[in-house]
Design an enzyme around this catalytic site. Sequence first.
Site, PDB file in Angstrom:
ATOM      1  N   ASP A  44      30.449  44.083  46.392  1.00  0.00           N
ATOM      2  CA  ASP A  44      31.433  44.325  47.594  1.00  0.00           C
ATOM      3  C   ASP A  44      32.041  43.243  48.158  1.00  0.00           C
ATOM      4  O   ASP A  44      32.695  42.407  48.786  1.00  0.00           O
ATOM      5  CB  ASP A  44      31.072  45.041  49.181  1.00  0.00           C
ATOM      6  CG  ASP A  44      32.213  45.815  49.559  1.00  0.00           C
ATOM      7  OD1 ASP A  44      33.192  45.817  49.651  1.00  0.00           O
ATOM      8  OD2 ASP A  44      31.910  46.676  50.591  1.00  0.00           O
TER       9      ASP A  44
ATOM     10  N   TYR B 208      27.137  41.906  62.040  1.00  0.00           N
ATOM     11  CA  TYR B 208      27.656  42.873  61.418  1.00  0.00           C
ATOM     12  C   TYR B 208      28.582  42.742  60.423  1.00  0.00           C
ATOM     13  O   TYR B 208      29.785  42.088  60.131  1.00  0.00           O
ATOM     14  CB  TYR B 208      27.915  43.453  61.647  1.00  0.00           C
ATOM     15  CG  TYR B 208      28.007  44.799  60.729  1.00  0.00           C
ATOM     16  CD1 TYR B 208      27.106  45.556  60.067  1.00  0.00           C
ATOM     17  CD2 TYR B 208      29.187  45.334  60.405  1.00  0.00           C
ATOM     18  CE1 TYR B 208      27.259  46.376  59.004  1.00  0.00           C
ATOM     19  CE2 TYR B 208      29.283  46.569  59.681  1.00  0.00           C
ATOM     20  CZ  TYR B 208      28.427  46.809  59.165  1.00  0.00           C
ATOM     21  OH  TYR B 208      28.380  48.226  57.889  1.00  0.00           O
TER      22      TYR B 208
ATOM     23  N   LYS C 181      26.605  46.763  55.392  1.00  0.00           N
ATOM     24  CA  LYS C 181      25.261  46.430  54.578  1.00  0.00           C
ATOM     25  C   LYS C 181      25.053  46.283  53.299  1.00  0.00           C
ATOM     26  O   LYS C 181      25.758  45.732  52.855  1.00  0.00           O
ATOM     27  CB  LYS C 181      24.543  47.952  54.636  1.00  0.00           C
ATOM     28  CG  LYS C 181      23.976  48.927  55.755  1.00  0.00           C
ATOM     29  CD  LYS C 181      22.497  48.087  56.079  1.00  0.00           C
ATOM     30  CE  LYS C 181      22.307  48.640  57.661  1.00  0.00           C
ATOM     31  NZ  LYS C 181      20.785  47.972  58.148  1.00  0.00           N
TER      32      LYS C 181
HETATM   33  C1  F6R Z   1      28.867  51.130  56.251  1.00  0.00           C
HETATM   34  C2  F6R Z   1      30.524  51.024  55.694  1.00  0.00           C
HETATM   35  C3  F6R Z   1      31.005  51.378  56.653  1.00  0.00           C
HETATM   36  C4  F6R Z   1      32.326  50.635  58.005  1.00  0.00           C
HETATM   37  C5  F6R Z   1      33.194  51.671  58.259  1.00  0.00           C
HETATM   38  C6  F6R Z   1      33.947  50.544  59.276  1.00  0.00           C
HETATM   39  O1  F6R Z   1      28.525  49.923  55.208  1.00  0.00           O
HETATM   40  O2  F6R Z   1      31.339  49.634  55.068  1.00  0.00           O
HETATM   41  O3  F6R Z   1      30.498  52.555  57.125  1.00  0.00           O
HETATM   42  O4  F6R Z   1      31.277  50.257  58.367  1.00  0.00           O
HETATM   43  O5  F6R Z   1      34.117  51.850  57.082  1.00  0.00           O
HETATM   44  O6  F6R Z   1      34.687  49.901  58.268  1.00  0.00           O
HETATM   45  P1  F6R Z   1      35.270  48.730  59.427  1.00  0.00           P
HETATM   46  O7  F6R Z   1      34.675  48.191  60.830  1.00  0.00           O
HETATM   47  O8  F6R Z   1      35.925  47.317  58.164  1.00  0.00           O
HETATM   48  O9  F6R Z   1      36.661  49.916  59.565  1.00  0.00           O
HETATM   49 MG    MG Z   2      32.686  47.836  52.392  1.00  0.00          MG
HETATM   50 MG    MG Z   3      29.202  49.073  49.782  1.00  0.00          MG
END
Ligand code: F6R
Ligand code: MG
Ligand code: MG
Length: 363
Positions: free
Chosen positions: A11, A227, A230
């Site tokens: 990613d 974190y 994933k």
């Molecule tokens: C799950 C994922 C998304 C983000 C969520 C919050 O793997 O990538 O669900 O965790 O959109 O993202 P941030 O913290 O970047 O705003």
């Molecule tokens: Mg992402």
């Molecule tokens: Mg992804």
Amino acid sequence: MKSTISVIKADIGGYVGHSGMHPALIEEGEKRLEEAKNKGIIVDYHVTSVGDDLQLIMSHTKGVDNSEIHGLAWEIFKACAKIAEEIGLYGAGQDILSEAFSGNVKGMGPGVAEMEIEERPSEPIIVFMADKTSPGAWNLPLFKIFADPFNTAGLVIDPKLHGGFIFKVLDIKKGNYVELKCPEEMYDLLSLIGAVENYIIKEVKRYDGVIAAVASVQRLSLIAGRYVGKDDPVMIVRTQSGFPAVGEVLEPFSLAHMVAGWMRGSHWGPLMPVSIKEANCTRFDGPPRVCALGFQIKNAKLIGPRDLFDDPAFDLTRKRAQEIADYIRRMGPFEPHRLGMEEMEYTTLPDVLKKLEGRFKGE
Ligand code: F6R
Ligand code: MG
Ligand code: MG
């Protein structure tokens, strides 16, 4: 002839948010892999995306863990991260956890599944790619494909499959592994792999030692210690004549089983099998998706892909996945929709809990 299939993914920036992929990154990946093909570094390639992950599917003759192949993928991810930054994609460079490349992308952020095979006259393989979940998502389907006679008819009626399969299971927290043979050690195997956040099937071999399947096992949180999204796993499965048939390999995905991931990597949800064009994680950043591309390998060339979940035969599964999503979403922040506390350790929740630390009093 010996050929190697390398699936390396990362990613490196989402469009919009974490929902999908910008075409500019696919184009950059294709341009660079075409150059590598012309220079003879790889034999063939296919670039695609599932959700916000860029997938580089490469075939070559250099074996697994080859530094030239890993270096090529690393350079592509870095170039794509630069583009992602320039056009303001979300989370540009997310999976590039280190600057210093030392010959292998493992442990540096990207996910990797690779296998070297002695090509059969016709070599059908399936590349599975998932978004918004973690490597444990493959445990249940891999078990069903290679050990469940109610899933794989060949285990019962094909003498070539009767010898069974060997599962290499990684203890993700200790970093060691055990090999268990099915059907003989099926109960031992299940006692481990049901704990999908602790034990992960890394590899499956046929009883005679021939490689049948490999999965990516990189866990970003354990690499980064916090974190960072994933791990959105990938795997490669060989099919037909001596291995489960294409339809036996796809069959477990008709369940839409529950996997860990989804919104903020913190929720259980159904794994929905979709075509590449439907691999856009929208509702609550999901639900988690899986795509399956089929290829025939010939002299290390990738003949394909065929988009195998682009089939009304999986419509009912997709509808069921949506019903499960609808049901479990109603539970909001309550377990078992939200992951258990042990897994939440690797999310942003501990930062919230820290605030309350001083406020707990003795009863
Ligand atoms: C799950 C994922 C998304 C983000 C969520 C919050 O793997 O990538 O669900 O965790 O959109 O993202 P941030 O913290 O970047 O705003
Ligand atoms: Mg992402
Ligand atoms: Mg992804």
